[in-house]
Design an enzyme around this catalytic site. Structure first.
Site, short mmCIF file in Angstrom:
data_model
loop_
_atom_site.label_atom_id
_atom_site.label_comp_id
_atom_site.label_asym_id
_atom_site.label_seq_id
_atom_site.Cartn_x
_atom_site.Cartn_y
_atom_site.Cartn_z
N ARG A 103 5.91 9.46 -7.60
CA ARG A 103 6.36 8.52 -6.56
C ARG A 103 7.25 9.33 -5.63
NH1 ARG A 103 8.82 2.48 -7.07
NH2 ARG A 103 6.58 2.16 -7.25
N HIS A 130 0.27 2.77 -1.61
CA HIS A 130 0.63 2.32 -2.96
C HIS A 130 -0.65 1.82 -3.64
CE1 HIS A 130 3.01 1.18 -6.25
NE2 HIS A 130 3.75 0.22 -5.75
N GLN A 133 -0.71 -0.41 -6.95
CA GLN A 133 -0.30 -1.79 -6.66
C GLN A 133 -1.49 -2.58 -6.12
OE1 GLN A 133 2.95 -3.31 -6.98
NE2 GLN A 133 1.61 -5.07 -6.76
N ASP A 222 5.79 -8.42 1.60
CA ASP A 222 6.53 -7.33 0.96
C ASP A 222 7.84 -7.18 1.74
OD1 ASP A 222 7.30 -5.05 -0.49
OD2 ASP A 222 6.00 -3.69 0.66
N CYS A 262 4.47 -7.80 -4.08
CA CYS A 262 4.40 -6.69 -5.05
C CYS A 262 5.68 -6.59 -5.88
CB CYS A 262 4.14 -5.39 -4.31
SG CYS A 262 5.38 -5.00 -3.08
N ARG A 290 -0.21 -4.65 -13.28
CA ARG A 290 0.05 -3.21 -13.10
C ARG A 290 -0.26 -2.49 -14.42
NH1 ARG A 290 3.43 -1.34 -9.22
NH2 ARG A 290 2.48 0.59 -9.91
N1 CP Z 1 5.86 -3.03 -7.14
C1 CP Z 1 6.40 -1.87 -7.56
O1 CP Z 1 5.86 -0.78 -7.39
O2 CP Z 1 7.59 -2.02 -8.20
P1 CP Z 1 8.58 -0.85 -8.61
O3 CP Z 1 9.11 -0.24 -7.35
O4 CP Z 1 9.65 -1.52 -9.42
O5 CP Z 1 7.83 0.17 -9.41
N1 NVA Z 2 7.03 -1.23 0.56
C1 NVA Z 2 7.91 -1.12 -0.58
C2 NVA Z 2 7.17 -1.34 -1.85
C3 NVA Z 2 8.01 -1.36 -3.09
C4 NVA Z 2 7.22 -1.51 -4.35
C5 NVA Z 2 8.59 0.24 -0.57
O1 NVA Z 2 7.93 1.23 -0.27
O2 NVA Z 2 9.79 0.29 -0.85
#
Ligand code: CP
Ligand code: NVA
Length: 303
Positions: A103, A130, A133, A222, A262, A290
């Site tokens: 990530r 993502h 997701q 989101d 999400c 997930r």
């Molecule tokens: N939706 C999602 O990716 O959550 P986290 O950021 O908690 O992993």
């Molecule tokens: N768009 C958000 C998603 C979090 C799961 C981010 O990137 O922070």
């Protein structure tokens, strides 16, 4: 396919196969069954940003399949691409582990890891995409309709990583998507072009949330402030006024439209507490899925 970086890189056949395996493993594990396909395998999980769902669900998925996972904070390794080049890190990790999940802020960090790693690399969220997701979201949608073909998703809010991956999933799997965003926050034209090149008329844009939800089967939102954009919070919250998913907006939507997010949700900003807690909300199923999608993905890439 060695890596899972973008839904755009995957064939429809592969995505459908992953969805089938996700559903099969979900029902297998629900009755106490197991699939010990990753015995002795190890996944390295690199995180430049916080995570609840992604981190825990990947760790549990590895454990469920009889493998294990190592959580790595950037400070433990002197930062990704800081103490040593990303290409060196990728090659060293490949000598120890069977897969790398990352990530990161920059999307090029995961593409560079994948280019130099000899083991699979999984995108666990970048500023750009993502994909895990979006696939868990499709698995959830599938549990509420007979056929994905023709399903209409309305995304209200920022044309961000989550919206972009969902657009590619829609294009590959026969769904339609309307993205309602304020000026300056729309999904980029190149991503829309790519999605519509995969399947004509997949994605359309509007700045009118009420019209966008009028015939939606699923309404998705989101955060307005993604990880890394915290300094812009005040401006973003002002710019997104009128784009909250709330009871007033849902008066314009079909009564049975399901509400998706999400998570994490910022109650009072992009969505109200009332809508998160409503009977049409399927966001905790998305979060659960997930785990089920990632078991299927890890089985496919690492076994
Ligand atoms: N939706 C999602 O990716 O959550 P986290 O950021 O908690 O992993
Ligand atoms: N768009 C958000 C998603 C979090 C799961 C981010 O990137 O922070």
């Amino acid at each position: 396919m060695k890596d899972f970086l973008s839904i755009n890189d995957c064939s429809t056949e592969l995505l459908k196969d992953l969805l089938r395996t996700s559903a099969r493993l979900k029902s297998l594990y629900s009755v106490g069954g197991t699939d010990l396909c990753l015995s002795g395998k190890v996944l390295a999980m690199l995180f430049e940003k916080p995570s609840l769902r992604t981190r825990i669900s990947f760790q549990v998925a590895m454990t469920d399949l009889d493998g294990s996972a190592i959580y790595v904070k950037p400070e433990d390794i002197g930062g990704i691409g800081k103490r040593e080049p990303i290409k060196d890190m990728a090659r060293v990790l490949s000598r120890y582990v069977d897969g790398i999940m990352a990530r990161t802020f920059e999307h090029t960090t995961v593409t560079e890891l994948a280019a130099f790693a000899t083991v699979p690399v999984i995108n666990a969220l970048t500023d750009w995409l993502h994909p895990c997701q979006a696939m868990a979201d499709v698995l959830t949608i599938q549990e509420h309709c007979e056929d994905l073909e023709g399903v209409k998703i309305t995304f209200i809010g920022d044309g961000n990583n989550v919206a972009r991956s969902l657009a590619f999933a829609c294009a590959k799997l026969g769904m339609k998507m309307v993205v309602a965003s304020p000026a300056g926050y729309q999904l980029d034209a190149e991503s829309i072009r790519k999605a519509n090149q995969i399947a004509a008329d997949t994605v359309t844009q509007t700045n009118d949330p009420a019209r966008a939800v009028a015939d939606a089967n699923f309404i998705y939102t989101d955060t307005w402030v993604s990880m890394g954009q915290e300094a812009e919070k005040q401006k973003r919250c002002a710019d997104f006024a009128g784009f909250q998913v709330n009871a007033e907006l849902l008066k314009s939507a079909p009564a049975d439209a399901k509400i998706m997010h999400c998570l994490p949700a910022n109650r009072g900003l992009e969505i109200t507490d009332e809508v998160v807690e409503s009977s049409n909300s399927i966001m905790f199923d998305q979060a659960e899925n997930r785990l089920h999608f990632q078991r299927a993905l890890l089985k496919r890439l690492l076994s």
